[in-house]
Design a protein around this motif. Structure first.
Motif, PDB file in Angstrom:
ATOM      1  N   ILE A 197       0.358  -1.377   0.067  1.00  0.00           N
ATOM      2  CA  ILE A 197       0.025   0.149  -0.090  1.00  0.00           C
ATOM      3  C   ILE A 197       0.749   1.580   0.175  1.00  0.00           C
ATOM      4  N   GLU A 198       2.076   1.056   0.987  1.00  0.00           N
ATOM      5  CA  GLU A 198       2.914   1.784   1.397  1.00  0.00           C
ATOM      6  C   GLU A 198       3.589   2.524  -0.698  1.00  0.00           C
ATOM      7  N   ILE A 302       0.454   0.077 -12.021  1.00  0.00           N
ATOM      8  CA  ILE A 302      -0.035  -0.760 -10.636  1.00  0.00           C
ATOM      9  C   ILE A 302      -1.514  -1.420 -10.677  1.00  0.00           C
ATOM     10  N   HIS A 303      -1.436  -2.610 -10.066  1.00  0.00           N
ATOM     11  CA  HIS A 303      -2.817  -3.264 -10.290  1.00  0.00           C
ATOM     12  C   HIS A 303      -3.811  -3.444  -9.430  1.00  0.00           C
ATOM     13  N   PHE A 304      -4.955  -3.101  -9.026  1.00  0.00           N
ATOM     14  CA  PHE A 304      -5.256  -3.318  -7.956  1.00  0.00           C
ATOM     15  C   PHE A 304      -6.317  -4.362  -8.207  1.00  0.00           C
ATOM     16  N   ILE A 306      -8.661  -8.595  -6.668  1.00  0.00           N
ATOM     17  CA  ILE A 306      -8.483  -9.270  -6.009  1.00  0.00           C
ATOM     18  C   ILE A 306      -7.957 -10.517  -5.810  1.00  0.00           C
ATOM     19  N   ASP A 307      -7.532 -10.743  -7.228  1.00  0.00           N
ATOM     20  CA  ASP A 307      -7.109 -11.990  -7.380  1.00  0.00           C
ATOM     21  C   ASP A 307      -5.885 -12.611  -8.038  1.00  0.00           C
ATOM     22  N   GLN A 308      -5.154 -13.180  -7.332  1.00  0.00           N
ATOM     23  CA  GLN A 308      -3.588 -13.185  -7.202  1.00  0.00           C
ATOM     24  C   GLN A 308      -2.958 -13.454  -9.035  1.00  0.00           C
ATOM     25  N   SER A 309      -4.326 -14.318  -9.697  1.00  0.00           N
ATOM     26  CA  SER A 309      -3.938 -14.919 -10.963  1.00  0.00           C
ATOM     27  C   SER A 309      -4.196 -14.346 -12.007  1.00  0.00           C
ATOM     28  N   GLU A 310      -4.797 -12.525 -11.439  1.00  0.00           N
ATOM     29  CA  GLU A 310      -4.916 -11.836 -12.507  1.00  0.00           C
ATOM     30  C   GLU A 310      -3.694 -10.712 -13.097  1.00  0.00           C
ATOM     31  N   ILE A 311      -3.434 -11.082 -11.485  1.00  0.00           N
ATOM     32  CA  ILE A 311      -1.791  -9.897 -11.525  1.00  0.00           C
ATOM     33  C   ILE A 311      -0.686 -10.226 -12.072  1.00  0.00           C
ATOM     34  N   GLY A 312      -0.244  -9.500 -13.091  1.00  0.00           N
ATOM     35  CA  GLY A 312       0.253 -10.107 -14.236  1.00  0.00           C
ATOM     36  C   GLY A 312      -0.453 -11.078 -15.707  1.00  0.00           C
ATOM     37  N   LYS A 313      -1.279 -11.164 -15.555  1.00  0.00           N
ATOM     38  CA  LYS A 313      -1.208 -12.173 -16.626  1.00  0.00           C
ATOM     39  C   LYS A 313      -1.659 -11.964 -17.443  1.00  0.00           C
ATOM     40  N   ASN A 314      -2.156 -10.256 -18.530  1.00  0.00           N
ATOM     41  CA  ASN A 314      -1.636 -10.273 -19.475  1.00  0.00           C
ATOM     42  C   ASN A 314      -0.666  -9.177 -19.565  1.00  0.00           C
ATOM     43  N   VAL A 315      -0.977  -7.905 -18.549  1.00  0.00           N
ATOM     44  CA  VAL A 315      -0.564  -7.479 -18.863  1.00  0.00           C
ATOM     45  C   VAL A 315       1.178  -7.011 -17.499  1.00  0.00           C
ATOM     46  N   GLY A 320       1.906  -4.903  -7.821  1.00  0.00           N
ATOM     47  CA  GLY A 320       0.193  -5.168  -8.027  1.00  0.00           C
ATOM     48  C   GLY A 320      -0.340  -5.442  -6.354  1.00  0.00           C
ATOM     49  N   VAL A 321      -1.493  -4.849  -6.479  1.00  0.00           N
ATOM     50  CA  VAL A 321      -1.990  -4.548  -4.970  1.00  0.00           C
ATOM     51  C   VAL A 321      -2.830  -5.681  -4.480  1.00  0.00           C
ATOM     52  N   LEU A 322      -3.336  -6.318  -4.331  1.00  0.00           N
ATOM     53  CA  LEU A 322      -3.652  -8.022  -3.753  1.00  0.00           C
ATOM     54  C   LEU A 322      -4.408  -7.580  -2.667  1.00  0.00           C
ATOM     55  N   GLY A 323      -6.242  -7.896  -3.310  1.00  0.00           N
ATOM     56  CA  GLY A 323      -7.166  -7.782  -1.931  1.00  0.00           C
ATOM     57  C   GLY A 323      -8.051  -7.005  -2.367  1.00  0.00           C
ATOM     58  N   ASN A 324      -9.267  -7.391  -1.456  1.00  0.00           N
ATOM     59  CA  ASN A 324      -9.740  -6.235  -1.794  1.00  0.00           C
ATOM     60  C   ASN A 324     -10.372  -4.491  -1.786  1.00  0.00           C
ATOM     61  N   ILE A 325     -10.994  -4.459  -3.146  1.00  0.00           N
ATOM     62  CA  ILE A 325     -10.014  -2.782  -3.527  1.00  0.00           C
ATOM     63  C   ILE A 325     -11.132  -1.750  -2.573  1.00  0.00           C
ATOM     64  N   LYS A 326     -12.194  -2.241  -1.944  1.00  0.00           N
ATOM     65  CA  LYS A 326     -13.407  -1.620  -1.168  1.00  0.00           C
ATOM     66  C   LYS A 326     -11.759  -1.202   0.082  1.00  0.00           C
TER      67      LYS A 326
END
Lengths: 568, 186
Positions: A197-198, A302-304, A306-315, A320-326
């Motif tokens: 986050i920082e 920067i990619h927010f 909730i799904d780890q498998s999406e981060i870095g999948k295409n771009v 990667g900021v993993l977690g509930n974006i809320k």
């Protein structure tokens, strides 16, 4: 805990009631008769909509879920009943729509014997579901339903299939219900790393030309407000994906429009100019990125999600900021400094003007000759003060509707984004009306897609579903034709349609209708359509040679935007 | 295109019907061939362990494992290269007793390849050899050339990481924390 003895079929409805289900879209058949028999005793608490084809039950469940944020439920029989729902299930998987499809199945003793109407539904649906499970004993029903609802709507949502054997329906079990709150092999909301986050805040604070991409994840997480606060605090211009439309008001000054193949010129060009690209709840689909090799290479990404498998999948991402974006988005916002990026934001304007002059004028404001689809959409959007829900089919109607409709409330666009399912519109609009009865539902479709699920006019008749259908008819399979024209030497292979009289069809179903051929008739026809809250079919005969611009050809650089035919 | 390497994918799952299908679908979608596969109960009761080997590049294996990992009934999926693992395969060879006796150099064959004999009948002898793929293949080639092999079978790879404990235990610890956090909320 209270324990009661009952048949599995009754345990199913008790479980559904425990999950606060009040609407089901379904179609009976041999292997699900015991459940329909029990349903006969629950009609005071559960509104069952009898569709005309099981595919529509799945799409209606999707439409219901998309506008309401609740889980949509479809109930069908085994074999063909179940396989007919698969298009809807695959659609829900691609677009992360929480639905639960409950299908009958032959008795466990007959499983694997090629029994009448037996299909290996779990096997068939595993690639297109978040979870699919065969219930073989009545006592497993509450457990399986509870898990199904938890899985469908938690984390990154998606479809769940319950394959309910006949003996599980008819057998007796002790019923007690416990809501699932934890599954040890499944972590729907991964813990947010404060260090990340920082880092995110640090990168955004240092940005001179930040640009945010908003996907449907923002809507699914109910994080519209949190994202808006982030954009406003750091003064970040943003654009949405097709699926992310309505997550931020069309009127918000930081909303620069839509991304992607038929998105707005500004957002696509600026993707390759920004210094920090902030992707929130989106998945960099090929329809958004075009050629990956040249996509936003100059930017820190920067990619927010909730799904780890999406981060870095295409771009490839910087962070990667993993977690509930809320939760993660406001955590970052707290660390952001208030900024102004006025020059950067202003730099979108020439592109907006260019698109306006080259595209918008011709399509909407100063449209000439035969009716253009865009001007119709602009008018229906205005008819409700831009507060309605737009449900689209797939193709030119979809893109034009999504482009020229204005969104002022969240959950206002229901479209088949990932799978691109023609025939989606009519049943999804029915579901949307049931999910948001007080809202106006516009079902915008083309003549191709409308005929794929036209049988649902029967459902609309029987259940009195007051949707406003706008059929943009040009007697063409327009989007394929557009590709044939641009990329296949105008060889128009099977994209002409000889169509029936759509108004006569509506008459047969007792649905009030109008046909419009001239620009001057549009306003009056829309006023007529909006006169009551009943179903209406407005057939608009549009220009035959529709072309949707802007367009970035598939696989091309995101900035290679065609604005008109000759600009190629 | 990155170079293709042999990766060993380790998957821990709940012991539920249809898990293998769920995993193999993900390999199918990326057109990855499964070289070897071994499935068995793990050291932890009720948890199954899959060991799968496949040739691919680093980028692809990372995505495939992430997609396996996110399936609801999968507890954890990892990937490793050979240098991070201690691994073994087992192979069985059936040869003709007569041909073997005629070969004459049985003792040196057995010493050289560290063969265990599982069964001897009038007609045939069954050898067992454990080792790496190349080692079991070398014995096969040698036997095939000299006396012929009547039947041959090789197992999938089984592998253990060089780290001290099974990484699943870290995962289970993390899960336990989440469970506690949830029950506090409730």
């Amino acid at each position: 805990m209270k324990v009661k003895q009952m048949k599995g079929s009754y345990a199913l409805f008790e479980s559904l009631l425990a999950e606060k289900v009040d609407t089901i879209f379904g179609y009976p058949g041999g292997s699900i008769i015991p459940v329909y028999d029990a349903l006969y005793d629950y009609t005071d608490r559960i509104n069952h909509i009898l569709v005309r084809h099981e595919q529509a039950a799945a799409h209606a469940a999707e439409g219901y879920a998309r506008v309401s944020g609740k889980v949509g439920v479809a109930l069908v029989t085994s074999g063909p009943g179940a396989t007919n729902t698969i298009t809807g299930i695959a659609d829900a998987m691609m677009d992360n729509t929480p639905i639960v499809v409950i299908a009958g199945q032959v008795a466990t003793t007959a499983l694997g014997s090629d029994a009448f109407q037996e299909t290996d539904l779990v096997g068939v649906t595993q690639p297109v579901t978040k979870w699919s499970y065969q219930i073989r004993r009545p006592e497993d029903i509450p457990w399986a339903v509870s898990r199904a609802f938890y899985i469908a709507q938690s984390g990154r949502p998606g479809p769940v299939v319950l394959d309910l054997t006949k003996n599980a329906q008819t057998g007796i079990c002790d019923f007690s219900y416990q809501k699932t709150e934890f599954i040890r092999s499944y972590i729907p909301d991964p813990e947010i790393d404060k260090e990340v986050i920082e880092q995110a805040a640090h990168i955004i604070n240092a940005a001179k030309k930040p640009f945010a991409l908003i996907g449907q994840g923002v809507i699914l997480a109910n994080a519209e407000k949190e994202v808006k606060q982030m954009l406003e605090k750091a003064n970040i211009p943003a654009a949405t994906t097709l699926m992310g439309l309505s997550a931020i008001s069309s009127k918000h000054p930081l909303n620069k429009g839509m991304l992607g193949m038929h998105g707005n010129l500004g957002p696509n060009m600026k993707t390759n100019e920004c210094d920090v690209l902030i992707a929130i709840g989106m998945r960099f689909s090929d329809r958004v990125t075009g050629k990956l090799a040249t996509y936003a290479k100059q930017a820190k990404v920067i990619h927010f999600d909730i799904d780890q498998s999406e981060i870095g999948k295409n771009v490839k991402v910087t962070l990667g900021v993993l977690g509930n974006i809320k939760e993660s988005v406001p955590m970052v916002t707290d660390l952001l400094t208030e900024q102004r990026h006025d020059d950067w934001i202003k730099s979108f304007e020439p592109l907006e003007r260019k698109e306006h002059d080259k595209v918008l004028l011709k399509e909407v404001e100063e449209a000439k000759g035969p009716i253009h689809m865009g001007e119709v959409i602009a008018k229906i959007s205005e008819a409700t003060g831009h507060k309605a829900v737009l449900v689209t089919d797939v193709g030119q109607n979809q893109i034009i509707a999504a482009r020229y409709f204005k969104y002022t409330k969240t959950r206002s666009l229901v479209t088949s984004g990932g799978l691109g399912t023609m025939g989606f519109c009519l049943p999804a609009a029915m579901g949307a009306k049931l999910g948001a009865p007080s809202r106006t539902i516009f079902a915008v479709c083309g003549d191709g897609g409308f005929q794929m699920t036209v049988e649902e006019l029967g459902t609309i008749l029987q259940s009195q579903i007051g949707i406003k259908i706008i059929l943009l008819n040009n007697n063409k399979l327009g989007m394929v034709r557009q590709w044939q024209k641009l990329f296949w030497q105008r060889r128009y292979s099977f994209t002409d349609m000889i169509n029936p009289n759509f108004n006569t069809i509506a008459d047969a179903y007792g649905i009030r209708n109008r046909m419009v051929n001239k620009r001057e008739e549009i306003d009056d026809a829309i006023a007529d359509m909006m006169k009551d809250d009943k179903a209406f079919l407005l057939v608009v005969n549009t220009e035959p040679d529709v072309m949707v611009y802007p367009m970035t050809p598939a696989g091309d650089d995101v900035t290679n935007v065609l604005l008109e035919e000759s600009s190629k | 295109m990155e170079e293709r390497t042999l990766y060993t994918v380790t998957v821990f799952s709940e012991n539920r019907v249809g898990l293998l299908n769920q995993i193999s679908i993900i390999f199918n979608r990326r057109q990855l061939n499964i070289e070897t596969l071994s499935v068995s109960p793990s050291a932890l009761r009720g948890i199954h362990k899959f060991t799968i080997t496949t040739y691919t590049d680093h980028d692809t294996i990372e995505k495939v494992v992430a997609q396996i990992d996110k399936r609801v009934d999968i507890l954890k999926a990892y990937y490793n290269t050979d240098s991070e693992l201690v691994y073994q395969e087992i192979a069985l060879y059936k040869v003709s007793t007569n041909a073997l006796l005629k070969l004459g150099s049985i003792e040196s064959l057995i010493r050289q390849h560290n063969i265990t004999i599982l069964e001897i009948t009038d007609n045939s002898v069954v050898f067992q050899k454990t080792g790496l793929y190349d080692e079991t293949q070398r014995l096969f080639d040698e036997l095939q050339q000299s006396i012929g092999v009547l039947q041959f079978i090789r197992s999938g790879r089984v592998a253990i990481t060089r780290s001290k404990v099974e990484r699943l235990s870290d995962m289970l610890e993390q899960i336990e924390k989440i469970r506690e956090r949830k029950s506090k909320h409730a």
